[in-house]
Design a protein around this motif. Structure first.
Motif, PDB file in Angstrom:
ATOM      1  N   UNK A  20      -0.799   2.094  -3.148  1.00  0.00           N
ATOM      2  CA  UNK A  20      -0.413   1.120  -2.120  1.00  0.00           C
ATOM      3  C   UNK A  20       0.491   1.774  -1.078  1.00  0.00           C
ATOM      4  N   UNK A  21       1.480   2.537  -1.532  1.00  0.00           N
ATOM      5  CA  UNK A  21       2.405   3.186  -0.606  1.00  0.00           C
ATOM      6  C   UNK A  21       1.694   4.214   0.274  1.00  0.00           C
ATOM      7  N   UNK A  22       0.704   4.892  -0.305  1.00  0.00           N
ATOM      8  CA  UNK A  22       0.022   5.951   0.441  1.00  0.00           C
ATOM      9  C   UNK A  22      -0.897   5.404   1.530  1.00  0.00           C
ATOM     10  N   UNK A  23      -1.613   4.335   1.232  1.00  0.00           N
ATOM     11  CA  UNK A  23      -2.672   3.900   2.150  1.00  0.00           C
ATOM     12  C   UNK A  23      -2.486   2.490   2.722  1.00  0.00           C
ATOM     13  N   UNK A  24      -1.929   1.587   1.960  1.00  0.00           N
ATOM     14  CA  UNK A  24      -1.864   0.180   2.387  1.00  0.00           C
ATOM     15  C   UNK A  24      -0.581  -0.129   3.146  1.00  0.00           C
ATOM     16  N   UNK A  25       0.546   0.285   2.574  1.00  0.00           N
ATOM     17  CA  UNK A  25       1.846  -0.020   3.184  1.00  0.00           C
ATOM     18  C   UNK A  25       1.915   0.545   4.597  1.00  0.00           C
TER      19      UNK A  25
END
Length: 239
Positions: A20-25
């Motif tokens: 999530x932190x790498x791509x979504x956030x």
């Protein structure tokens, strides 16, 4: 068993959070999308430039080899091939960006020209080897039909030569896609640079780098599959 389930749950939670932190956030996936578009843009235009340069150089060098004509052009193109194939592409990229384009700030154009000129040297030798692999009787047959030398080369020799060199050209296309990964040296936000930006923001290299590697892998597999089908159609058309 309970401890194992807790460990698995913790691993999945950590895995999901890192993804999530790498791509979504903060919509960080957009760095990869923008980088992918720049990579494809550089690759496509550089490939077109490389094919044009390679075709011209191959015609001149093969003509000189067969007839002795174009001595000066052959000498100039020989120097071009020696320099381009004898120096790293990243050095060529830096020279074009910081010296040739020092007063013109268009890094994508600099990248396209650099990779196009670099690819042209390899495509030229691929085309030349294909031309020289054609039986000399084909040239004589074309001339006996009333074609001049260049008409015979374009109408009779080159179509046969291209069939012979398609696997080598396909390999050059795949190599070119991967070579563009050094575009970040001149601050072009290509696919690799997009992953590096995400890594610098999240301090986590796993997902950004593996994500970039996966995208490159998909591109090369798709290209190889398409070219493989094209090769089979050409082989079938010969029967």
């Amino acid at each position: 068993m309970l401890n194992l389930m807790l460990l698995q749950g913790g691993f999945l939670d950590t895995f999901t959070t890192r993804f999530y932190n790498a791509f979504i956030a903060k919509d960080r996936w957009q760095f990869l999308l923008e980088g992918l578009l720049n990579t494809l843009k550089i690759t496509v235009f550089a490939l077109l430039i490389g094919i044009v340069i390679g075709f011209i150089v191959a015609i001149v060098r093969s003509t000189h080899q067969m007839t002795g004509k174009f001595k000066i052009l052959n000498f100039i193109f020989g120097i071009y091939l020696t320099i381009i194939r004898g120096t790293p592409v990243v050095v060529q990229l830096l020279i074009i960006n910081f010296i040739v384009f020092a007063s013109y700030n268009n890094k994508v154009l600099a990248g396209i020209l650099c990779f196009g000129i670099n690819s042209g040297a390899y495509v030229a030798e691929i085309f030349r080897s294909g031309i020289m692999s054609i039986d000399k009787g084909q040239m004589e047959a074309g001339r006996s039909l009333g074609f001049n030398y260049f008409q015979t080369m374009i109408i009779v020799i080159m179509p046969q030569a291209i069939k012979n060199v398609i696997p080598a050209l396909a390999n050059e296309m795949v190599v070119l896609v991967k070579e563009t990964a050094v575009s970040g040296y001149i601050a072009i936000q290509d696919l690799t640079k997009g992953g590096d930006i995400i890594r610098s923001q999240t301090y986590d290299a796993f997902f950004p780098l593996f994500g970039v590697a996966l995208i490159y892998l998909v591109i090369t597999v798709v290209m190889t599959t398409i070219i493989g089908r094209f090769e089979r159609r050409l082989r079938n058309s010969d029967h």
